[in-house]
Design a protein around this motif. Structure first.
Motif, PDB file in Angstrom:
ATOM      1  N   VAL A 169       0.772  -1.393  -0.131  1.00  0.00           N
ATOM      2  CA  VAL A 169       0.124  -0.117   0.015  1.00  0.00           C
ATOM      3  C   VAL A 169       0.967   1.153   0.023  1.00  0.00           C
ATOM      4  O   VAL A 169       1.835   1.503   0.945  1.00  0.00           O
ATOM      5  N   LEU A 170       0.666   2.172  -0.816  1.00  0.00           N
ATOM      6  CA  LEU A 170       1.159   3.508  -0.865  1.00  0.00           C
ATOM      7  C   LEU A 170       0.252   4.754  -0.367  1.00  0.00           C
ATOM      8  O   LEU A 170      -1.013   4.669  -1.120  1.00  0.00           O
ATOM      9  N   VAL A 171       0.557   5.341   0.441  1.00  0.00           N
ATOM     10  CA  VAL A 171      -0.227   6.578   1.237  1.00  0.00           C
ATOM     11  C   VAL A 171       0.416   7.649   0.806  1.00  0.00           C
ATOM     12  O   VAL A 171       1.396   8.017   1.008  1.00  0.00           O
ATOM     13  N   LEU A 172      -0.384   8.570  -0.105  1.00  0.00           N
ATOM     14  CA  LEU A 172       0.078  10.015  -0.215  1.00  0.00           C
ATOM     15  C   LEU A 172      -0.774  10.868   0.302  1.00  0.00           C
ATOM     16  O   LEU A 172      -1.923  11.048   0.236  1.00  0.00           O
ATOM     17  N   ALA A 173      -0.183  11.662   1.280  1.00  0.00           N
ATOM     18  CA  ALA A 173      -1.088  12.775   2.173  1.00  0.00           C
ATOM     19  C   ALA A 173      -0.657  13.945   1.525  1.00  0.00           C
ATOM     20  O   ALA A 173       0.294  14.656   1.490  1.00  0.00           O
ATOM     21  N   ASP A 174      -1.696  14.605   0.957  1.00  0.00           N
ATOM     22  CA  ASP A 174      -1.736  16.137   0.212  1.00  0.00           C
ATOM     23  C   ASP A 174      -0.661  15.997  -0.730  1.00  0.00           C
ATOM     24  O   ASP A 174      -0.039  16.990  -0.751  1.00  0.00           O
ATOM     25  N   VAL A 175      -0.714  15.030  -1.668  1.00  0.00           N
ATOM     26  CA  VAL A 175       0.256  15.093  -2.801  1.00  0.00           C
ATOM     27  C   VAL A 175      -0.882  15.609  -4.043  1.00  0.00           C
ATOM     28  O   VAL A 175      -1.293  14.686  -4.422  1.00  0.00           O
ATOM     29  N   GLY A 176      -0.323  16.850  -4.492  1.00  0.00           N
ATOM     30  CA  GLY A 176      -1.255  17.203  -5.608  1.00  0.00           C
ATOM     31  C   GLY A 176      -0.956  16.452  -6.927  1.00  0.00           C
ATOM     32  O   GLY A 176      -1.631  15.603  -7.426  1.00  0.00           O
ATOM     33  N   ARG A 177      -0.057  17.072  -7.722  1.00  0.00           N
ATOM     34  CA  ARG A 177       0.204  16.512  -9.130  1.00  0.00           C
ATOM     35  C   ARG A 177       1.351  15.845  -8.923  1.00  0.00           C
ATOM     36  O   ARG A 177       2.540  16.284  -8.362  1.00  0.00           O
ATOM     37  N   LEU A 178       1.534  14.523  -9.608  1.00  0.00           N
ATOM     38  CA  LEU A 178       2.539  13.666  -9.416  1.00  0.00           C
ATOM     39  C   LEU A 178       3.251  13.963 -11.040  1.00  0.00           C
ATOM     40  O   LEU A 178       2.783  14.171 -11.916  1.00  0.00           O
ATOM     41  N   PRO A 179       4.791  13.842 -10.889  1.00  0.00           N
ATOM     42  CA  PRO A 179       5.405  13.806 -12.058  1.00  0.00           C
ATOM     43  C   PRO A 179       4.810  12.909 -13.229  1.00  0.00           C
ATOM     44  O   PRO A 179       4.294  11.796 -12.953  1.00  0.00           O
ATOM     45  N   ASN A 194      -0.618  -4.038 -11.143  1.00  0.00           N
ATOM     46  CA  ASN A 194      -0.142  -5.287 -10.947  1.00  0.00           C
ATOM     47  C   ASN A 194      -0.532  -5.665  -9.357  1.00  0.00           C
ATOM     48  O   ASN A 194      -0.091  -6.863  -8.929  1.00  0.00           O
ATOM     49  N   GLY A 195      -1.532  -5.165  -8.859  1.00  0.00           N
ATOM     50  CA  GLY A 195      -2.075  -5.588  -7.447  1.00  0.00           C
ATOM     51  C   GLY A 195      -1.676  -4.527  -6.405  1.00  0.00           C
ATOM     52  O   GLY A 195      -2.170  -4.836  -5.178  1.00  0.00           O
ATOM     53  N   GLY A 196      -1.188  -3.319  -6.841  1.00  0.00           N
ATOM     54  CA  GLY A 196      -0.959  -2.311  -5.508  1.00  0.00           C
ATOM     55  C   GLY A 196      -2.063  -1.506  -5.285  1.00  0.00           C
ATOM     56  O   GLY A 196      -2.978  -1.258  -5.932  1.00  0.00           O
ATOM     57  N   THR A 197      -2.331  -0.961  -3.965  1.00  0.00           N
ATOM     58  CA  THR A 197      -3.276  -0.074  -3.441  1.00  0.00           C
ATOM     59  C   THR A 197      -2.543   1.186  -3.310  1.00  0.00           C
ATOM     60  O   THR A 197      -1.957   1.499  -2.374  1.00  0.00           O
ATOM     61  N   LEU A 198      -3.162   2.177  -3.774  1.00  0.00           N
ATOM     62  CA  LEU A 198      -3.094   3.838  -3.495  1.00  0.00           C
ATOM     63  C   LEU A 198      -4.101   4.373  -2.854  1.00  0.00           C
ATOM     64  O   LEU A 198      -5.072   4.513  -3.105  1.00  0.00           O
TER      65      LEU A 198
END
Length: 939
Positions: free
Chosen positions: A369-379, A392-396
């Motif tokens: 699992v990947l948690v992004l806290a207040d990340v607006g736009r990703l590259p 492939n099975g990950g959870t964002l």
């Protein structure tokens, strides 16, 4: 077979002696019986003798027939008659090949295979036929040289089912070389009735030449489990059965790390179907405790699915879009996330501040699992990498914030409106919103919504037709709070509030932790990382920890099993080099299961072997040796012949007895001989034995132990209680008598306050009547000390319960056993005589379990039994008797583990406290009031 009957002979050439029966008949007819002797007075009385009976010149026809029959029976007995329930197998001449399948599919019918192989090899031993013995799961390293049948029998007795499918194709090279040196006379294959990959059948038909091939089939094949899946609602598996199997259902049990049953389901097969689904619809908290799923009654490695800790404890990566997290950690959203996720997940934080480098670095570490806290736009490059990982099975999991409100990329489950909505502010007429009940289809369904949780600010989703389907949580006004959408095998989840308390007090509530737990429980398990945390290629290996045997039981790993590289573990299959089981360490391990998603149990197709193949079923019963029966019958006929000769010679006349009187006397004497020892004396002895036992048990206090039937265990119990009795006599005022052995099914238990019961895993479970007697003994104030004596094995096999523990659970399942707990520090047992804080025996690591005082206090009612607060049951695994056991010379019989004199001394002290506790009750508990009493008295 003999004359169409299932009768064979080990030495049939002896039957030629039956041709001599006419000669024997002729000799018997010409040999008259012994002349009759008549004693007479002096010669002057000869005139008055009138001889009415004459001695025949030849033997009577019935005596001749009796002797001929006796001779024929002796000849048949010497020929070795054996009664068989099945047709004899074709063994040919020369070397006999005996091939045995010993994969996991043979585990259920292994006894039938071994019995059939023993019959074949025993016959070969009698005839002196050489044997080439090979097992299909032992690989090409076994010997393919012809040998004596006795050597093959020794190999057979050492053989066990292996925890992987039979590798028949590996035998082809060895069999081909053996056939080139000495062609087989016949081939007998004891199959497991299943088909495997490879060209073994074609190779065997070519290698064996013209030798007949006999294949034994019809073995009972165990069911298998595969395709373990943990979704939002249940833990599901696929149950597989053999097409020839008639069972229409299967019972599955889910077990935890201690072997306790967490759930049980019934899986039913449709008519003609070989696969069906089984689902354990348990709360996620219970499903996270499942460590093993097995089909009850199917003792086979394929009927077990192990659940490792990778899906129970997820690896979570955390990235925050805010700066200054290290300077002001309490204001960082990651502060709340770490404390909410740490109890049930492993946290990974990137070393790089650049998100473009941080995201790939975390993915390479194998996060789930990947948690992004207040990340607006990703590259853009990061977006593509992250999308592939999700597919492939990950959870964002993303949390909103000022940056998200200003715009985001497309890795979000719903389209967002620009800006955010403020509730309860000076420019807003709406009050802060509460959470609504979670929808039925949401993973959060069933969680209690606390009324104190409110939302003051959030980002809004654009209304679309699929928005209700993607909403996992909402506010009371219907606006989404948590939305989600699947991408490939993974999913994206968005919290429309921040991960800290600036927009909502949700992160401060307990429901926030449960929501995160639910998200992790439905997320997929990430594959093993192929790189280390520093970005270098991973070189870590997973050593074998606990491996399954062919029967699905845990055991230590064999020496030939090598560690598996973590990077290729996900592609590993169960084989001889990598048996199914647990790989890793006690702190973290991975499970390798036997059956994979595409595996099936296919029937054996013998068409490739050609027309010279005979397919037959396994024998349903063992051959019966008739030699003892024929010898007994010949002996009885010999007795009849002796009696007849005695009567013809006038034996009764010389004894002065009539035949009827003699027969009556013999019958009466025989009956009296049978009735005397079996009836009156035995009953009198039994009565005397019971009375003596009652007297010995009531006249003085004695320690008692339960007989198990195992001489080694019973001798250790006797010596152990003798040592404890001697210690009690030397250190206390109690002088017990010699310990006494108790038959738990027959002897009276009311004479004893304490019974020591060592558990024997091989013993039978007591019957219902005995269980009732034990329950009555415990209810009336008696205490039973159960000792599994296996805690050193339990420490080495910590994943599953030991056989002794399982046997104890089987005994206790029908007893009224109260809730138990390890002995608390303030329990009476810790101060009944000595002051103790532990209760070691031969081992010192197992706790001593007693009735839970907290449960008794919580009930608030009268205890269910009398006994001054004495626990009716004590359980340990420390093997007390072995620590107490002494020889007649006063030497200790068993060393302690570890070998520590102080541990043995404390073991004796533990025994003293247990005896005093069972005899005196809880009076020592009043000592806690002594300080208060002394203070009141002014002392």
């Amino acid at each position: 077979m003999f004359a169409g009957l299932p009768l064979t002979f080990t030495a049939p050439w002896i039957l030629t002696a039956l041709a001599l029966l006419p000669v024997i008949w002729w000799l018997l007819r010409l040999t008259p019986p012994r002349p009759r002797e008549i004693r007479f007075p002096p010669t002057r009385l000869l005139i008055g003798i009138d001889q009415h009976e004459e001695t025949p010149q030849r033997s009577p026809w019935w005596l001749t027939l009796l002797r001929l029959l006796m001779a024929a029976i002796l000849i048949i007995a010497l020929a070795g008659p054996i009664w068989r329930s099945s047709e004899p197998l074709e063994t040919g001449e020369g070397v006999l090949w005996v091939l045995v399948d010993n994969g996991w599919t043979s585990a259920k019918g292994w006894t039938a295979q071994v019995n059939a192989a023993e019959q074949i090899l025993s016959e070969a031993e009698q005839s002196g036929q050489p044997i080439l013995f090979a097992a299909s799961a032992e690989g090409p390293g076994q010997s393919f040289t012809p040998e004596a049948a006795t050597t093959a029998l020794e190999k057979l007795r050492a053989l066990e089912p292996r925890p992987y499918p039979p590798q028949r194709a590996e035998l082809s090279i060895g069999l081909r070389k053996a056939a080139q040196e000495t062609p087989p006379g016949a081939v007998i294959w004891l199959s497991d009735n299943t088909s495997t990959k490879g060209s073994f059948l074609t190779d065997l038909a070519q290698i064996s030449g013209t030798a007949p091939i006999t294949v034994l089939t019809g073995l009972d094949t165990p069911m298998g489990l595969k395709d373990l899946n943990n979704d939002a609602d249940a833990l599901s598996l696929t149950v597989v059965r053999h097409p020839d199997q008639r069972l229409g259902s299967a019972t599955l049990q889910a077990l935890d790390l201690k072997g306790l049953v967490l759930g049980e389901v019934q899986a039913n097969f449709d008519a003609g179907a070989t696969e069906t689904q089984a689902r354990f619809e348990l709360p996620s908290e219970l499903r996270n405790d499942i460590a093993r799923v097995e089909v009850t009654g199917e003792a086979a490695a394929g009927a077990v699915q192990l659940v490792d800790d990778s899906w129970r404890r997820r690896t979570v990566g955390l990235i925050s879009g805010q700066s200054g997290d290290l300077d002001q950690p309490l204001l960082s959203p990651l502060y709340y996330l770490e404390r909410a996720l740490a109890p049930f997940s492993d946290i990974r934080r990137p070393r790089d501040a650049d998100i473009a480098d941080a995201v790939p670095s975390l993915i390479e570490q194998g996060i789930s699992v990947l948690v992004l806290a207040d990340v607006g736009r990703l590259p853009e490059s990061t977006t593509e990498t992250l999308r592939d990982w999700i597919e492939n099975g990950g959870t964002l999991v993303r949390f909103a914030g000022p940056r998200t409100a200003g715009g985001s990329d497309d890795l979000i489950p719903v389209r967002l409106r620009a800006g955010d909505r403020s509730l309860g502010g000076s420019l807003s007429w709406k009050q802060p919103q509460h959470l609504a009940d979670f929808p039925e289809g949401s993973p959060f369904a069933g969680l209690r919504v606390p009324q104190e949780v409110t939302v003051t600010r959030q980002v809004l989703a654009e209304p679309t037709s699929d928005l209700p389907e993607r909403t996992w949580a909402m506010l009371e006004d219907g606006t989404p709070l948590v939305t989600a959408a699947p991408i490939g095998a993974g999913s994206m989840v968005l919290f429309h509030v921040t991960a800290d308390s600036s927009w909502s007090n949700l992160p401060l509530s307990g429901v926030f932790l449960n929501m995160l737990r639910r998200i992790l429980s439905v997320s997929n398990v990430a594959a093993a990382s192929e790189t280390a945390e520093d970005g270098t290629p991973a070189t870590s290996v997973l050593p074998p920890l606990r491996l399954l045997d062919g029967y699905g039981r845990f055991g230590p790993p064999p020496v030939e099993v090598t560690p598996v590289n973590a990077s290729v573990f996900r592609d590993a299959e169960a084989s001889r080099r990598t048996p199914p089981g647990l790989y890793g360490t006690e702190d973290g391990f991975r499970a390798l299961n036997l059956m994979q998603r595409d595996d099936e149990l296919l029937p054996l197709d013998l068409s490739a072997l050609g027309d010279r193949t005979l397919q037959t079923a396994y024998p349903t019963s063992d051959p019966f040796d008739l030699r003892a029966l024929f010898f007994t019958l010949a002996f009885l006929l010999m007795i009849l012949d002796t009696i007849a000769v005695f009567l013809l010679a006038g034996g009764l006349s010389r004894l002065g007895l009539r035949s009827r009187t003699a027969a009556t006397a013999l019958v009466l004497a025989f009956a009296a001989g049978l009735l005397a020892p079996a009836g009156i004396d035995q009953a009198r002895a039994q009565s005397s034995s019971d009375d003596l036992l009652a007297l010995e048990s009531t006249l003085e206090t004695r320690l008692a132990y339960v007989l198990t039937g195992n001489p080694e265990i019973d001798d250790a119990s006797s010596a152990g209680l003798s040592g404890l009795t001697q210690f009690l006599s030397e250190r206390t005022a109690l002088e017990p008598g010699a310990p006494i052995a108790i038959d738990i099914e027959r002897d009276e238990l009311a004479f004893y306050s304490l019974l020591y019961w060592p558990i024997d895993a091989a013993a039978d479970k007591p019957n219902d009547q005995t269980i009732a007697r034990i329950d009555t003994f415990m209810r009336n104030g008696g205490t039973i000390l159960f000792d599994t004596r296996d805690h050193i094995n339990a420490s080495a096999n910590g994943f599953a319960s030991t056989p002794a523990t399982l046997k104890l659970r089987e005994i206790l399942e029908d007893l009224d056993v109260p809730p138990l707990e390890p002995v608390p520090p303030d329990h009476v047992l810790t101060k009944a005589f000595y002051l103790l804080d532990s209760f070691p025996g031969r081992y010192a690591t197992s706790p001593l379990w007693v009735e839970s005082l907290e449960e008794v206090a919580a009930r608030g009612d009268r205890p269910v039994r009398a006994g001054d607060g004495v626990s009716p049951i004590l359980i340990t695994g420390n093997d007390f008797a072995a620590a107490w056991a002494i020889t007649e010379a006063g030497e200790f019989m068993y060393p302690t583990v570890p070998n520590n004199p102080m541990q043995r001394d404390y073991a004796f002290r533990s025994g003293v406290n247990i005896v005093m506790y069972s005899l005196t009750g809880n009076y020592k508990a009043d000592q806690v009031h002594i300080p208060a009493l002394l203070e009141r008295l002014g002392q």
